[in-house]
Design a protein around this motif. Structure first.
Motif, PDB file in Angstrom:
ATOM      1  N   CYS A 263       0.850  -1.191   0.000  1.00 14.27           N
ATOM      2  CA  CYS A 263       0.000   0.000   0.000  1.00 14.27           C
ATOM      3  C   CYS A 263       0.889   1.246   0.000  1.00 14.27           C
ATOM      4  CB  CYS A 263      -0.908  -0.028   1.227  1.00 14.27           C
ATOM      5  SG  CYS A 263      -1.911  -1.530   1.325  1.00 14.27           S
TER       6      CYS A 263
ATOM      7  N   LYS B 115      -9.802  -4.543   5.150  1.00 16.84           N
ATOM      8  CA  LYS B 115     -10.448  -3.365   5.743  1.00 16.84           C
ATOM      9  C   LYS B 115      -9.423  -2.498   6.452  1.00 16.84           C
ATOM     10  CE  LYS B 115     -13.514  -2.242   9.628  1.00 16.84           C
ATOM     11  NZ  LYS B 115     -14.409  -2.796  10.679  1.00 16.84           N
TER      12      LYS B 115
ATOM     13  N   VAL C 220      -6.633  -1.247   3.459  1.00 15.17           N
ATOM     14  CA  VAL C 220      -7.058  -0.373   2.357  1.00 15.17           C
ATOM     15  C   VAL C 220      -8.509   0.081   2.516  1.00 15.17           C
ATOM     16  CG1 VAL C 220      -5.401  -1.280   0.691  1.00 15.17           C
ATOM     17  CG2 VAL C 220      -7.604  -2.418   0.942  1.00 15.17           C
TER      18      VAL C 220
ATOM     19  N   GLN D 109     -11.746   2.457   3.557  1.00 15.11           N
ATOM     20  CA  GLN D 109     -12.113   3.874   3.574  1.00 15.11           C
ATOM     21  C   GLN D 109     -13.420   4.024   4.339  1.00 15.11           C
ATOM     22  OE1 GLN D 109     -12.387   4.678  -0.643  1.00 15.11           O
ATOM     23  NE2 GLN D 109     -10.243   5.276  -0.782  1.00 15.11           N
TER      24      GLN D 109
ATOM     25  N   ILE E  14     -17.001   5.231   5.540  1.00 14.51           N
ATOM     26  CA  ILE E  14     -18.118   5.834   4.825  1.00 14.51           C
ATOM     27  C   ILE E  14     -19.118   6.391   5.829  1.00 14.51           C
ATOM     28  CG2 ILE E  14     -17.861   4.421   2.757  1.00 14.51           C
ATOM     29  CD1 ILE E  14     -19.978   2.560   3.779  1.00 14.51           C
TER      30      ILE E  14
ATOM     31  N   THR F 197     -17.081   0.495   6.439  1.00 18.06           N
ATOM     32  CA  THR F 197     -15.798   0.711   5.767  1.00 18.06           C
ATOM     33  C   THR F 197     -15.835   0.080   4.388  1.00 18.06           C
ATOM     34  OG1 THR F 197     -14.643   0.647   7.904  1.00 18.06           O
ATOM     35  CG2 THR F 197     -13.313   0.391   5.920  1.00 18.06           C
ATOM     36  N   ARG F 198     -15.505   0.876   3.386  1.00 17.76           N
ATOM     37  CA  ARG F 198     -15.434   0.358   2.014  1.00 17.76           C
ATOM     38  C   ARG F 198     -14.008  -0.092   1.730  1.00 17.76           C
ATOM     39  NH1 ARG F 198     -16.858   4.545  -0.367  1.00 17.76           N
ATOM     40  NH2 ARG F 198     -19.009   4.023  -0.933  1.00 17.76           N
TER      41      ARG F 198
ATOM     42  N   SER G  91     -11.225  -0.324  -0.587  1.00 16.96           N
ATOM     43  CA  SER G  91     -11.034   0.571  -1.719  1.00 16.96           C
ATOM     44  C   SER G  91     -10.542  -0.122  -2.980  1.00 16.96           C
ATOM     45  CB  SER G  91     -10.053   1.693  -1.342  1.00 16.96           C
ATOM     46  OG  SER G  91      -8.786   1.150  -1.020  1.00 16.96           O
TER      47      SER G  91
ATOM     48  N   HIS H 201     -17.605  -2.688  -4.962  1.00 14.35           N
ATOM     49  CA  HIS H 201     -16.693  -2.655  -3.826  1.00 14.35           C
ATOM     50  C   HIS H 201     -17.371  -3.330  -2.635  1.00 14.35           C
ATOM     51  CE1 HIS H 201     -14.688   0.631  -6.092  1.00 14.35           C
ATOM     52  NE2 HIS H 201     -13.611   0.161  -5.493  1.00 14.35           N
TER      53      HIS H 201
END
Length: 213
Positions: free
Chosen positions: A70, A148, A151, A153, A155, A160-161, A163, A202
């Motif tokens: 990452c 999770k 990576v 994100q 929301i 948590t999305r 990504s 996603h």
């Protein structure tokens, strides 16, 4: 029940900012999603943008996922004993190539890379812990929670999305099962409300999904 194999959310120095400060004017090397990344035996690569998929091939041709590099994370042939060792751009990425000699001559750069290499080691141990689960469903849950934390994100609704989008085959390679099994388990987890798949495909993990703590 998932055991406690946590990746601590310890703040790390921003290696990208350090690289920009040390190497102003040096061009980053871009790769498009899906492109293989060329690696040399005397180079360390640092992810400045995006996510890189690290993997290998077994003798029977099956692929295995070794981890994700990452932003700010280093990777490269000098950091692995695996052969073949492969790197593929999972998203569009920008990389900076550093010769080993450059790192050896800069204590500040070596320290910055060390901090983020520790993160890679923690991630690898979390993957190894995942392999210990006998049930495929537990391995899949563990791996999604790891994604999770690596990576994810946040929301608006508290979930948590993830990504990056891994194919069902890539998820299967990561947890040692078949694509058909992953597809079935993802549908099962959706029915349970353990995850949601958005309109862009996603995976979203709701807030009630526990961390690896």
């Amino acid at each position: 029940m998932l055991h406690s194999y946590a990746l601590e959310a310890t703040p790390q120095p921003d290696l990208r900012e350090l690289l920009e400060e040390l190497y102003r004017g040096r061009n980053l090397q871009p790769y498009r999603s899906g492109q293989p990344i060329r690696m040399l035996s005397d180079e360390i690569l640092v992810v400045c943008r995006g996510v890189v998929l690290l993997g290998t091939l077994y003798d029977n041709g099956d692929e295995a996922l070794l981890g994700l590099a990452c932003p700010s994370m280093p990777f490269g042939l000098p950091l692995s004993l695996i052969h073949p060792y492969q790197a593929t751009a999972l998203t569009d990425v920008d990389l900076m190539r550093l010769r080993l000699m450059e790192i050896e001559q800069s204590p500040m750069l070596a320290q910055g890379i060390f901090h983020h290499l520790v993160r890679r080691v923690q991630q690898s141990e979390a993957v190894l812990a995942m392999v210990g689960y006998r049930r495929v469903e537990e391995r899949l849950r563990h791996f999604l929670i790891l994604l999770k934390q690596e990576v994810g994100q946040p929301i608006e609704n508290g979930g948590t999305r993830i990504s990056v989008r891994l194919t069902h085959q890539q998820l299967a390679n990561a947890i040692g099962t078949t694509r058909v099994t992953v597809t079935r388990l993802l549908s099962q987890l959706q029915e349970e409300g353990w995850l949601v798949v958005d309109s862009h495909r996603h995976i979203i993990l709701p807030s009630h999904v526990p961390a690896l703590s």
